[in-house]
Design an enzyme around this catalytic site. Structure first.
Site, PDB file in Angstrom:
ATOM      1  CG  ASP A  50      -2.061   0.963   1.107  1.00  0.00           C
ATOM      2  OD1 ASP A  50      -2.442   1.285  -0.037  1.00  0.00           O
ATOM      3  OD2 ASP A  50      -2.579   1.410   2.147  1.00  0.00           O
ATOM      4  CG  HIS A  97      -0.909   2.168  -9.292  1.00  0.00           C
ATOM      5  ND1 HIS A  97      -1.037   1.768  -7.989  1.00  0.00           N
ATOM      6  CD2 HIS A  97      -2.022   2.903  -9.565  1.00  0.00           C
ATOM      7  CE1 HIS A  97      -2.173   2.238  -7.484  1.00  0.00           C
ATOM      8  NE2 HIS A  97      -2.788   2.945  -8.427  1.00  0.00           N
ATOM      9  CG  LEU A 131       9.032 -17.119  -3.738  1.00  0.00           C
ATOM     10  CD1 LEU A 131       8.934 -17.095  -2.210  1.00  0.00           C
ATOM     11  CD2 LEU A 131       9.556 -15.759  -4.225  1.00  0.00           C
TER      12      LEU A 131
HETATM   13  C1  IPE Z   1      -5.470  -2.671   0.112  1.00  0.00           C
HETATM   14  O1  IPE Z   1      -5.160  -1.321  -0.058  1.00  0.00           O
HETATM   15  C2  IPE Z   1      -5.504  -3.369  -1.204  1.00  0.00           C
HETATM   16  C3  IPE Z   1      -4.220  -3.479  -1.905  1.00  0.00           C
HETATM   17  C4  IPE Z   1      -3.057  -3.058  -1.494  1.00  0.00           C
HETATM   18  C5  IPE Z   1      -4.291  -4.140  -3.167  1.00  0.00           C
HETATM   19  P1  IPE Z   1      -6.290  -0.208  -0.164  1.00  0.00           P
HETATM   20  O2  IPE Z   1      -5.581   1.065  -0.398  1.00  0.00           O
HETATM   21  O3  IPE Z   1      -7.325  -0.596  -1.145  1.00  0.00           O
HETATM   22  O4  IPE Z   1      -6.933  -0.257   1.301  1.00  0.00           O
HETATM   23  P2  IPE Z   1      -7.777   0.828   2.079  1.00  0.00           P
HETATM   24  O5  IPE Z   1      -8.849   1.312   1.159  1.00  0.00           O
HETATM   25  O6  IPE Z   1      -6.855   1.938   2.456  1.00  0.00           O
HETATM   26  O7  IPE Z   1      -8.306   0.111   3.295  1.00  0.00           O
HETATM   27  C1  IPE Z   2      -1.852   0.176  -3.311  1.00  0.00           C
HETATM   28  O1  IPE Z   2      -1.576   1.532  -3.329  1.00  0.00           O
HETATM   29  C2  IPE Z   2      -2.093  -0.387  -4.680  1.00  0.00           C
HETATM   30  C3  IPE Z   2      -3.495  -0.746  -4.963  1.00  0.00           C
HETATM   31  C4  IPE Z   2      -4.466  -0.700  -4.108  1.00  0.00           C
HETATM   32  C5  IPE Z   2      -3.785  -1.203  -6.302  1.00  0.00           C
HETATM   33  P1  IPE Z   2      -2.749   2.609  -3.271  1.00  0.00           P
HETATM   34  O2  IPE Z   2      -3.154   2.928  -4.675  1.00  0.00           O
HETATM   35  O3  IPE Z   2      -3.844   2.173  -2.383  1.00  0.00           O
HETATM   36  O4  IPE Z   2      -1.985   3.850  -2.663  1.00  0.00           O
HETATM   37  P2  IPE Z   2      -2.537   4.862  -1.570  1.00  0.00           P
HETATM   38  O5  IPE Z   2      -2.956   4.041  -0.391  1.00  0.00           O
HETATM   39  O6  IPE Z   2      -3.690   5.579  -2.186  1.00  0.00           O
HETATM   40  O7  IPE Z   2      -1.382   5.738  -1.278  1.00  0.00           O
HETATM   41 MG    MG Z   3      -4.144   2.397  -0.391  1.00  0.00          MG
END
Ligand code: IPE
Ligand code: IPE
Ligand code: MG
Length: 248
Positions: free
Chosen positions: A19, A36, A130
């Site tokens: 995240d 991303h 792995l």
């Molecule tokens: C969790 O992250 C999902 C992934 C990393 C794929 P999110 O960014 O979607 O989670 P929330 O919305 O902050 O809980």
């Molecule tokens: C995690 O990073 C990747 C996905 C959920 C696909 P985020 O896109 O949730 O990044 P933040 O949390 O908004 O910074």
């Molecule tokens: Mg996120």
């Protein structure tokens, strides 16, 4: 620098919520999609780390069932990135001894991605080091629901009686069946929540959180997680004395 923990204190299975991609980009005044792309590079860091430390299984949360509700443009960019990653990385991963698997509801994904997923899963590395499982279109509630549906279908068909439904049987129908449960869970990005990741499988997993945003992932961060894990006492409901093998 602290000494690396002995192999016996290493997790066999690491589960990660990757995240913070969006915030990483926003801090640079760049579009979230750039975050991303940077996050995809951090996946390499994480896989290399697991290979170098002898970790047997790595499960990465790449896209949640709830992430489908993000702006169309972001979802579209993520789909393009998945496709590119599948095309460019899977062969090399296989050569390096990484077996690739996916968990999640694939129905929402474009056909091209579903095809690549199936092709990647059909590959078997000659010398497996792995198992890399990518959770995509995944939700812990979806996972438990689909396992229940599969058991219910067996009951309805007369192949199974409700009394024979055990934790072990449900476990065999759920994502990651065949792997030991994750020993260590890591979430980057600073939020202290599970966000519908492996709800069933994380029952006794050690949880570790870091403020580091996913694209900034480094061996140092991962080593800090392993060091914290090595210091934990996993009791699984027992007393400390029982765990130590002493008097109860
Ligand atoms: C969790 O992250 C999902 C992934 C990393 C794929 P999110 O960014 O979607 O989670 P929330 O919305 O902050 O809980
Ligand atoms: C995690 O990073 C990747 C996905 C959920 C696909 P985020 O896109 O949730 O990044 P933040 O949390 O908004 O910074
Ligand atoms: Mg996120």
């Amino acid at each position: 620098m602290t000494a690396a923990p002995p192999q016996s204190r290493l997790p066999r299975h690491l589960a990660v919520i990757m995240d913070g991609n969006g915030r990483w980009a926003q801090r640079r005044n760049r579009p979230r999609t750039l975050g991303h792309r940077a996050g995809a590079k951090a996946v390499q860091v994480c896989v290399d780390f697991c290979l170098s430390r002898g970790i047997e299984a790595l499960t990465l949360f790449a896209f949640s069932s709830e992430n489908w509700n993000r702006p169309e443009e972001e979802v579209g960019a993520l789909m393009k990135l998945f496709l590119r990653m599948l095309d460019s990385e899977v062969g090399e991963l296989n050569r390096r001894g990484v077996r690739v698997a996916f968990i999640g509801d694939r129905t929402g994904f474009p056909e091209a991605i579903r095809e690549r997923m199936a092709q990647a899963e059909a590959l078997r590395p000659a010398d497996q080091k792995l198992v890399l499982t990518i959770a995509a279109g995944y939700g812990g509630r979806w996972d438990i629901t689909q396992a229940c549906r599969s058991l219910a279908a067996d009951v309805a068909a007369g192949r199974l009686s409700p009394e024979d439904i055990t934790e072990t049987l449900l476990d065999s129908r759920i994502g990651l069946a065949g792997l030991p449960a994750p020993d260590l869970f890591i979430r980057t990005g600073g939020d202290l929540r599970i966000s519908n990741f492996l709800l069933w499988q994380l029952a006794y997993t050690e949880l570790w959180f870091t403020e580091t945003l996913w694209p900034d992932l480094s061996d140092e961060v991962l080593d800090a997680a392993l060091a914290a894990f090595a210091d934990r006492e996993r009791r699984f409901g027992l007393t400390s004395a029982q765990v130590a093998g002493g008097a109860t």
